[in-house]
Each structure stands twice: as C-alpha cells, then as structure tokens.
Design a protein around this motif. Structure first.
Motif, PDB file in Angstrom:
ATOM      1  N   GLY A 274      -4.035  12.750   7.480  1.00 52.17           N
ATOM      2  CA  GLY A 274      -2.813  12.631   6.367  1.00 52.17           C
ATOM      3  C   GLY A 274      -1.266  12.561   6.781  1.00 52.17           C
ATOM      4  N   GLN A 275      -0.905  12.952   7.269  1.00 54.04           N
ATOM      5  CA  GLN A 275       0.993  12.712   7.171  1.00 54.04           C
ATOM      6  C   GLN A 275       0.508  13.395   8.771  1.00 54.04           C
ATOM      7  OE1 GLN A 275       2.301  10.653   5.668  1.00 54.04           O
ATOM      8  NE2 GLN A 275       4.736  10.469   6.581  1.00 54.04           N
ATOM      9  N   ASN A 276       1.140  12.907   9.595  1.00 53.10           N
ATOM     10  CA  ASN A 276       1.828  13.512  11.095  1.00 53.10           C
ATOM     11  C   ASN A 276       3.306  12.164  10.446  1.00 53.10           C
ATOM     12  OD1 ASN A 276      -0.315  14.472  12.129  1.00 53.10           O
ATOM     13  ND2 ASN A 276      -1.009  12.654  10.997  1.00 53.10           N
ATOM     14  N   THR A 277       4.497  13.598  12.062  1.00 52.18           N
ATOM     15  CA  THR A 277       6.039  12.589  12.098  1.00 52.18           C
ATOM     16  C   THR A 277       5.791  13.423  13.554  1.00 52.18           C
ATOM     17  OG1 THR A 277       6.661  13.004  10.107  1.00 52.18           O
ATOM     18  CG2 THR A 277       8.119  12.797  11.768  1.00 52.18           C
ATOM     19  N   VAL A 278       6.673  11.530  14.256  1.00 56.36           N
ATOM     20  CA  VAL A 278       7.031  12.330  15.419  1.00 56.36           C
ATOM     21  C   VAL A 278       8.054  11.578  15.690  1.00 56.36           C
ATOM     22  CG1 VAL A 278       6.716  11.335  17.699  1.00 56.36           C
ATOM     23  CG2 VAL A 278       4.250  11.558  16.499  1.00 56.36           C
ATOM     24  N   GLU A 279       9.048  13.418  16.233  1.00 60.77           N
ATOM     25  CA  GLU A 279      10.590  12.406  15.866  1.00 60.77           C
ATOM     26  C   GLU A 279      11.199  12.240  17.631  1.00 60.77           C
ATOM     27  OE1 GLU A 279      13.903  13.587  13.158  1.00 60.77           O
ATOM     28  OE2 GLU A 279      13.580  15.276  14.604  1.00 60.77           O
ATOM     29  N   TYR A 280      11.978  11.935  17.761  1.00 59.25           N
ATOM     30  CA  TYR A 280      12.398  11.660  19.496  1.00 59.25           C
ATOM     31  C   TYR A 280      13.870  11.702  19.263  1.00 59.25           C
ATOM     32  CZ  TYR A 280       8.326   8.603  21.164  1.00 59.25           C
ATOM     33  OH  TYR A 280       7.325   8.076  20.634  1.00 59.25           O
ATOM     34  N   THR A 281      14.518  12.135  20.511  1.00 55.52           N
ATOM     35  CA  THR A 281      15.901  13.111  20.424  1.00 55.52           C
ATOM     36  C   THR A 281      16.690  12.271  21.633  1.00 55.52           C
ATOM     37  OG1 THR A 281      15.718  14.547  18.927  1.00 55.52           O
ATOM     38  CG2 THR A 281      17.503  14.623  20.289  1.00 55.52           C
ATOM     39  N   CYS A 282      17.781  11.861  21.863  1.00 55.01           N
ATOM     40  CA  CYS A 282      18.313  11.988  23.066  1.00 55.01           C
ATOM     41  C   CYS A 282      19.360  12.884  23.668  1.00 55.01           C
ATOM     42  CB  CYS A 282      19.384  10.506  22.937  1.00 55.01           C
ATOM     43  SG  CYS A 282      18.450   8.914  23.123  1.00 55.01           S
ATOM     44  N   GLY A 283      18.881  13.997  23.828  1.00 60.25           N
ATOM     45  CA  GLY A 283      19.732  15.136  24.374  1.00 60.25           C
ATOM     46  C   GLY A 283      20.587  14.477  25.778  1.00 60.25           C
ATOM     47  N   GLY A 284      20.225  14.254  26.559  1.00 60.06           N
ATOM     48  CA  GLY A 284      21.365  14.205  27.449  1.00 60.06           C
ATOM     49  C   GLY A 284      20.818  12.121  28.098  1.00 60.06           C
ATOM     50  N   SER A 285      20.599  12.026  29.170  1.00 62.90           N
ATOM     51  CA  SER A 285      21.012  10.243  29.700  1.00 62.90           C
ATOM     52  C   SER A 285      19.567   9.513  29.055  1.00 62.90           C
ATOM     53  CB  SER A 285      20.923  10.502  31.515  1.00 62.90           C
ATOM     54  OG  SER A 285      21.060   8.847  31.578  1.00 62.90           O
ATOM     55  N   CYS A 286      19.807   9.013  28.324  1.00 56.42           N
ATOM     56  CA  CYS A 286      18.716   7.994  27.553  1.00 56.42           C
ATOM     57  C   CYS A 286      19.187   6.376  27.042  1.00 56.42           C
ATOM     58  CB  CYS A 286      18.934   9.120  26.332  1.00 56.42           C
ATOM     59  SG  CYS A 286      17.683   8.702  24.753  1.00 56.42           S
ATOM     60  N   ASP A 287      19.778   6.041  28.186  1.00 64.12           N
ATOM     61  CA  ASP A 287      19.927   4.385  28.116  1.00 64.12           C
ATOM     62  C   ASP A 287      18.662   3.875  28.141  1.00 64.12           C
ATOM     63  OD1 ASP A 287      22.795   5.168  28.056  1.00 64.12           O
ATOM     64  OD2 ASP A 287      22.955   4.657  30.383  1.00 64.12           O
ATOM     65  N   ALA A 288      18.322   3.484  26.984  1.00 62.60           N
ATOM     66  CA  ALA A 288      16.778   2.841  26.495  1.00 62.60           C
ATOM     67  C   ALA A 288      16.228   2.053  25.432  1.00 62.60           C
ATOM     68  CB  ALA A 288      16.002   3.793  26.577  1.00 62.60           C
ATOM     69  N   ALA A 289      15.585   1.104  25.121  1.00 57.80           N
ATOM     70  CA  ALA A 289      15.636   0.265  23.997  1.00 57.80           C
ATOM     71  C   ALA A 289      14.311   0.739  23.371  1.00 57.80           C
ATOM     72  CB  ALA A 289      15.910  -1.197  24.475  1.00 57.80           C
ATOM     73  N   ILE A 290      13.555   0.989  22.214  1.00 59.62           N
ATOM     74  CA  ILE A 290      12.396   0.894  21.612  1.00 59.62           C
ATOM     75  C   ILE A 290      12.392   0.193  21.465  1.00 59.62           C
ATOM     76  CG2 ILE A 290      10.720   2.680  20.932  1.00 59.62           C
ATOM     77  CD1 ILE A 290      12.313   4.102  23.619  1.00 59.62           C
ATOM     78  N   ASP A 291      11.135  -0.996  22.011  1.00 56.91           N
ATOM     79  CA  ASP A 291       9.898  -1.545  20.922  1.00 56.91           C
ATOM     80  C   ASP A 291       8.970  -1.299  20.780  1.00 56.91           C
ATOM     81  OD1 ASP A 291       8.841  -1.595  23.600  1.00 56.91           O
ATOM     82  OD2 ASP A 291       9.454  -3.647  23.673  1.00 56.91           O
ATOM     83  N   GLU A 292       8.468  -0.672  20.257  1.00 51.35           N
ATOM     84  CA  GLU A 292       6.592   0.232  19.993  1.00 51.35           C
ATOM     85  C   GLU A 292       6.263   1.493  20.439  1.00 51.35           C
ATOM     86  OE1 GLU A 292       3.599  -2.814  22.234  1.00 51.35           O
ATOM     87  OE2 GLU A 292       4.267  -1.784  23.773  1.00 51.35           O
ATOM     88  N   LEU A 293       6.029   1.883  19.440  1.00 51.50           N
ATOM     89  CA  LEU A 293       5.069   3.900  19.250  1.00 51.50           C
ATOM     90  C   LEU A 293       4.211   2.746  19.006  1.00 51.50           C
ATOM     91  CD1 LEU A 293       7.788   4.890  17.574  1.00 51.50           C
ATOM     92  CD2 LEU A 293       7.287   5.184  20.368  1.00 51.50           C
ATOM     93  N   PHE A 294       3.209   3.683  19.468  1.00 52.97           N
ATOM     94  CA  PHE A 294       1.263   3.624  18.447  1.00 52.97           C
ATOM     95  C   PHE A 294       0.577   4.285  19.301  1.00 52.97           C
ATOM     96  CE2 PHE A 294       1.671   0.558  21.963  1.00 52.97           C
ATOM     97  CZ  PHE A 294       0.461   1.298  22.738  1.00 52.97           C
ATOM     98  N   VAL A 295      -0.765   4.715  18.504  1.00 54.38           N
ATOM     99  CA  VAL A 295      -1.158   5.280  18.902  1.00 54.38           C
ATOM    100  C   VAL A 295      -3.034   5.140  19.540  1.00 54.38           C
ATOM    101  CG1 VAL A 295      -3.303   7.438  18.081  1.00 54.38           C
ATOM    102  CG2 VAL A 295      -0.316   7.385  17.499  1.00 54.38           C
ATOM    103  N   THR A 296      -3.079   5.636  20.500  1.00 47.01           N
ATOM    104  CA  THR A 296      -5.081   5.385  21.074  1.00 47.01           C
ATOM    105  C   THR A 296      -5.870   6.257  21.001  1.00 47.01           C
ATOM    106  OG1 THR A 296      -4.682   5.665  23.111  1.00 47.01           O
ATOM    107  CG2 THR A 296      -3.985   3.904  21.897  1.00 47.01           C
ATOM    108  N   ASP A 297      -6.865   6.476  21.115  1.00 43.05           N
ATOM    109  CA  ASP A 297      -8.119   7.125  21.343  1.00 43.05           C
ATOM    110  C   ASP A 297      -8.340   7.642  22.808  1.00 43.05           C
ATOM    111  OD1 ASP A 297      -9.592   4.920  21.765  1.00 43.05           O
ATOM    112  OD2 ASP A 297     -11.430   5.747  19.774  1.00 43.05           O
TER     113      ASP A 297
END
Length: 300
Positions: A274-297
């Motif tokens: 069913g429904q799942n939620t993943v949440e990212y947070t920049c707490g400290g040093s987080c100089d980055a760029a995110i271009d993809e998120l996916f799940v594999t088995d």
C-alpha cells in the motif's frame, strides 16, 4: 257325423254300429256309459296342443338344459369366433413399431460413430499423421487451438516479468525548506533532465510518497545524486520512522564538475503493501543535487 255336429254326447244306436259293445250281459238295456266328451272340429286349440286317446295334450316347451341350448340364447351373448384378421393386424402393427424404433436407434448410433471417428481423423491430420505431403500453417493453428481449449488456464511462467517496483518522478516530489527543482547543469538522469537543488539550503526536505503492491519486506532504496565535495549526508525516515543510518553522499568523481559527477548510493528499507513515504532532510552539510529515487529487490 256331419260337419255341423258339435260333438256333444254319444250317437244313437242306429247310427252307431258298435253299440252292442256298450250293452250289459243278457241283452238288457241298461244305462249306457257316458262316453268322454269329444272335442269339436270347430274348437280352437292352441298351437302345439294335441290329444292322445281322449286325454288332453300338453304344450311342448323348449328344453331348459343349457347344454343343448343354442349359444346365442345363453347369458352374456355369444361373441362369435375370434377375429383372426384383427389379431394379424395387431401383430403386424407391433412389428412395424419395433422395426421403426430399431431403425431410429441405428441412425443415432451411426451419427455418433461418424462424429467420433471424424474427430479422431481430424486430430491425426492436425498432428501431421496420415498421408499428407507437408504440414501447413493451418495445421499449426489447429494444434494451438486444440491445446488452448483442452488445457486449463496456464500457470504464470517463471520467465514472466515481475511487477515493476516504484520509481519517483522528480517533478512530482514534495519539496520544502528551500529545496527547489532546477536544470542549471546537464547530466541529470531524470526523464525531464531536471534535479532537486539542495546546495547551501540547510533544513531543506524532499518527500516521496508511493503505492507499493509487492510483497512486504526489505528492499533497496537507491538515491541518485551529484556532489563536488566529500562528507555530504542527509538524514531520512521511512513511513514516519527515523532511520539511524543516514544517506551518505560520497564524491566518487575525480573532477569537480556537477554535470559529470552523477552517481548512486543505497539504503535497505522495509516497505509495506500500500502507501509508503520516504522523507529526506538536510540537517548539516548537504551540498548536493538529487536527480533520481527508486526501489529494487536486489543490489545493483
């Protein structure tokens, strides 16, 4: 005696030549016996009544003995001899009926046998038997059709493609805390070529919600990113539960260019149906760029 004589009394002696028979002995005249009364010729008698020796006759009656009576006079009547012609007709009719039933049964059995043998011959022809020269495309089609009708629903093949696991659309993520969707430099692997910019934005958040219909359990969560300096990290949570292992954004590229430094890292997560939620947070040093998120088995 004349025709008009009524027959009353006896005739005179002069008229009776046998009068001496009535006299007593000695020739004395005595009382003459009274002769029986003679019936008159004109007297009417019932038919069949006769007189014998001066006695009244009797009427002859039919014999009451049933053994000598005519059959038609017996009780219940007489039906006459059996009608042999009727018996012959009934026998002939029954014979015709039995013959007709036998013919119908023979026809039904013949049709059933013809259908059965025709099916068997058709199966042999489709299988390539008999004296046919070469198999044609129609024979192959017949084999396929026969197998589909005779076999139950086929079980899923082991080679069937598994259900596609969730993958995020970068443009549909929930962004907060200053995170923004950008496309300043090239190389991003998203379908749109854009990415989520987090450089210099402490406290920024990226949230991804998705529907999962696979088997519940442990899976690999991959994060695609680009950094130009080491020791960048992001904390994250799964279905509201914070994880103790952060997402480590290691700089594997030998150069310091954003558009040539795109790499991936993974964390193992437990997903539910069913429904799942993943949440990212920049707490400290987080100089980055995110271009993809996916799940594999399995691990890539």
């Amino acid at each position: 005696m004349s025709a008009g004589n009524t027959g009353q009394g006896t005739p005179d002696e002069g008229d009776d030549p046998f009068a001496y028979l009535y006299r007593p002995e000695g020739g004395a005249a005595g009382q003459q016996p009274v002769a029986p009364r003679q019936p008159s010729y004109n007297q009417v008698r019932p038919v069949g009544e006769r007189t014998f020796g001066g006695q009244q006759g009797y009427r002859q009656q039919p014999s009451p003995d049933a053994r000598y009576a005519a059959p038609e006079t017996q009780g219940g009547g007489y039906g006459g001899p059996p009608d042999r012609r009727r018996n012959d007709q009934d026998s002939r009719r029954n014979g015709l009926l039995v013959g007709a039933i036998a013919v119908v049964l023979a026809v039904v059995l013949g049709i059933g046998a013809a259908i059965l043998f025709s099916d068997d011959e058709g199966g042999d022809d489709e299988a390539g038997g008999g004296e046919t020269t070469e198999p044609t495309g129609g024979a192959d089609d017949g084999d396929d059709e026969g197998s589909s009708e005779g076999d139950p629903d086929p079980e899923p093949s082991d080679d069937a493609e598994p259900e596609e696991l969730p993958a995020a659309d970068i443009t549909q993520l929930s962004l907060g805390g200053g995170a923004a969707l950008e496309a300043t430099f090239d190389g991003a692997r998203s379908d749109s070529g854009s990415y989520v910019a987090l450089a210099g934005r402490q406290g920024a958040t990226v949230s991804w919600s998705f529907d999962f219909q696979g088997e519940p359990g442990m899976y690999y969560l991959y994060t695609g990113y680009s950094v130009i300096t080491d020791d960048q990290t992001m904390s994250f949570s799964v279905n509201g539960t914070p994880r103790e292992d952060p997402v480590k954004l290691v700089d594997y590229s030998p150069n310091d260019e954003w558009d040539t430094s795109w790499v991936r890292t993974f964390n193992q997560v437990e997903l539910v149906r069913g429904q799942n939620t993943v949440e990212y947070t920049c707490g400290g040093s987080c100089d980055a760029a995110i271009d993809e998120l996916f799940v594999t088995d399995e691990q890539l």
